[in-house]
Write an enzyme that holds these catalytic residues in place. Structure first.
Site, PDB file in Angstrom:
ATOM      1  N   LEU B  55       0.785  -1.233   0.000  1.00 36.66           N
ATOM      2  CA  LEU B  55       0.000   0.000   0.000  1.00 36.66           C
ATOM      3  C   LEU B  55       0.824   1.294   0.000  1.00 36.66           C
ATOM      4  O   LEU B  55       0.642   2.158   0.852  1.00 36.66           O
ATOM      5  CB  LEU B  55      -0.980   0.015   1.191  1.00 36.66           C
ATOM      6  CG  LEU B  55      -1.918  -1.179   1.296  1.00 36.66           C
ATOM      7  CD1 LEU B  55      -2.861  -1.002   2.493  1.00 36.66           C
ATOM      8  CD2 LEU B  55      -2.736  -1.346   0.029  1.00 36.66           C
ATOM      9  N   CYS B 112      -6.223  -6.265   3.441  1.00 38.06           N
ATOM     10  CA  CYS B 112      -4.925  -6.359   2.751  1.00 38.06           C
ATOM     11  C   CYS B 112      -4.030  -7.351   3.474  1.00 38.06           C
ATOM     12  O   CYS B 112      -3.783  -7.201   4.664  1.00 38.06           O
ATOM     13  CB  CYS B 112      -4.238  -5.000   2.687  1.00 38.06           C
ATOM     14  SG  CYS B 112      -2.603  -5.115   1.904  1.00 38.06           S
TER      15      CYS B 112
END
Lengths: 267, 298
Positions: B55, B112
């Site tokens: 990310l 995630c």
């Protein structure tokens, strides 16, 4: 502008341990030397970044080292087979330099034959691990060739030149120490080649950047130069254990192979 | 009905690809800027790929100031994927985005595999976001949830408007020679064709659990119009393309055309008619003509 087309293989020729894959050009432009194309066979989920090696009339040619499943699949293609080709991508070499000198190592010579052609056959110095690999030097007219233990850095001339360099990271780092302003073509594993996957991050000027967007050729004249993590030996070192080849920027044929880590055995 | 999976397309570098979508979903935006994980970040496997991107992003301030104005000019609806290390962070980002008229929907990245998640449950995070925004909220869940149906119901109860299914699954690839992990952070998120049956099951389960009351964006290994049709039949109201975009930037328009052809081949005029078909009572291929409709099993 990059385009993606399904193209037919014209020929697959052995060049030392490497394969020169020649495909129909279709509507694609060859781009400038050092730019790369994403080549995908149906055999693998992801394409592989490859710098353009030669641009014969109506063809594009890529020099590929079969080091992993992706590059092996590309080398296994036969005339008439189709593959997807997307490019040209990334930033290539500046070719409008005064005293050009091409420097390549191993499979990293891949973008230099096209550079030589475009630039009117400037002098070139190519280094290889073996004489078998050195057969590929025939692709660069007039190149001076050395085989290990001799290194390309031993052959660099004293006079100032504008260096265009592609090779394994230790070679790039060594050349940069001698010629901080050299244009260096780097490499990183890459899934997309157009900035979508963020997979090819390398550290440039202290920041992680996508090599496909910022490179693969990075001009040594940038403010603080390239500082790949670990000072010249990038964090990707594992993936490149085999140095011989060359990582040409993202593109380089070989290594960019996503699987390249295994190259250690070729060392 | 065709979106991109968050993190699989950068509309700033490839706007022409993003314009082919029915909505563009941003990479996950966090509160602070992030560099992402150390390389190597990707590895190909036989039936997909692993990533450990981690990310990277500009943080909410730069995103709103610099990226949003550009994304708004794309001409396609903009969804923003939101991430955080706590429910408060998710809420703070959603509050900021709630003020942005150019943002059509918010997708909460609750799954995630490459970044440490928030301590709160998905439902608690959804509730924190619901409190601060009226924009459509999609909860992106992982198929690794032990009870996906319960998770879907929990986020619905907490105020989620829709579901995004699924994120990558944790996977590992080892180097041929050294037998060491190929990614810098060892395990990564597995995506691509190998994920497709898992994603299809997740969509099926959540559609059934919610009785088809929530819009579902189905994703995970979709590469063709046929795949897209299957996700819609399982219960998706839209589909998102992820890994296929890496190999084929032209996938959005190609999949759209293929999907239209698939619908026609099945005698369907509109996509909505295909939604949930996998849940229809089984129809014998040689249905007894004499059986009146009322005799069908419930």
């Amino acid at each position: 502008m990059a385009r993606r087309e399904l193209l037919k293989v014209v020929a697959s020729e052995a060049v030392g341990p490497y394969t020169l894959l020649r495909v129909r050009r279709g509507g694609l432009r060859p781009g400038v030397p050092g730019q790369f194309f994403m080549l995908k066979t149906p055999a693998r989920p992801l394409p592989r970044p490859m710098s353009l090696c030669l641009a014969p009339p109506r063809e594009l040619a890529f020099l590929i080292d079969p080091v992993g499943p992706g590059t092996r699949a590309l080398c296994a293609l036969a005339p008439g087979d189709q593959l997807s080709v997307f490019g040209p991508l990334g930033n290539g070499f500046r070719t409008d330099v005064e005293h050009p000198l091409l420097v390549g190592g191993g499979i990293g010579i891949a973008p230099l034959p096209y550079a030589s052609e475009v630039m009117g056959r400037p002098p070139a110095i190519l280094g290889f691990r073996t004489t078998w690999q050195a057969e590929a030097a025939a692709l660069v007219p007039g190149a001076e060739v050395c085989v290990e233990p001799a290194l390309v850095t031993d052959l660099l001339p004293e006079e100032p030149h504008d260096l265009l360099v592609c090779g394994p990271e230790p070679m790039l780092a060594a050349v940069r120490r001698l010629h901080p302003e050299a244009q260096l073509a780097w490499e990183a594993p890459m899934a997309c080649g157009y900035g979508a996957c963020y997979g090819c991050a390398v550290e440039i000027d202290g920041r992680l950047e996508r090599l496909c967007i910022k490179g693969p050729v990075i001009n040594g004249r940038e403010p603080r130069g390239v500082t790949l993590a670990g000072d010249g030996v990038s964090t990707r070192r594992r993936s490149r254990a085999a140095g011989t080849a060359a990582p040409a920027g993202a593109e380089t044929p070989r290594c960019s192979d996503l699987e390249n880590p295994s190259r250690g055995e070729r060392r | 009905v065709i979106l991109n999976a968050s993190g699989c397309l950068d509309a700033l570098t490839a706007p022409e690809v993003a314009r082919e979508l029915d909505a563009f979903v941003s990479k996950t935006i966090m509160l602070a800027p992030r560099e992402g994980n150390p390389p190597p970040r990707i590895a190909e496997t036989d039936a997909g790929m692993l990533n450990s991107i981690g990310l990277p992003g500009p943080g909410i301030d730069v995103f709103v100031a610099d990226h949003l104005p550009v994304l708004e000019r794309l001409g396609v609806p903009l969804w923003v994927s939101v991430g955080g290390f706590s429910a408060d962070e998710y809420g703070e980002i959603c509050a900021r985005l709630d003020e942005q008229v150019g943002v059509a929907a918010l997708e909460l990245n609750l799954s995630c595999p490459n970044v440490e998640g928030a301590p709160e449950t998905a439902a608690e995070i959804v509730a924190a976001c619901r409190a601060v925004t009226a924009k459509p909220l999609y909860a992106k869940l992982s198929a690794a949830q032990p009870d996906l149906a319960a998770a879907a119901l929990a986020v619905r109860a907490a105020g989620a408007d829709g579901l995004s299914l699924i994120n990558t699954m944790r996977g590992l690839a080892l180097d041929e020679g050294s037998l060491r992990p190929r990614l810098g952070r060892a395990p990564g998120g597995y995506s691509g064709a190998g994920l497709r049956p898992i994603a299809l099951a997740a969509v099926f389960i959540c559609y059934r659990a919610t009785g088809g009351t929530m819009p579902i964006v189905g994703m995970g290994g979709i590469e063709s119009g046929r795949h897209a049709l299957e996700f819609v039949a399982a219960g998706a109201s839209a589909v998102a393309l992820g890994t296929v975009l890496f190999a084929d930037p032209g996938a959005p328009s190609r999949v759209r055309e293929e999907l239209a052809a698939e619908l026609a081949a099945h005698g369907l005029e509109r996509l909505e008619q295909a939604r949930g078909l996998a849940h229809a009572e089984s129809v014998p291929t040689t249905a007894p003509a004499s059986r009146p409709p009322g005799c069908q099993l419930p």
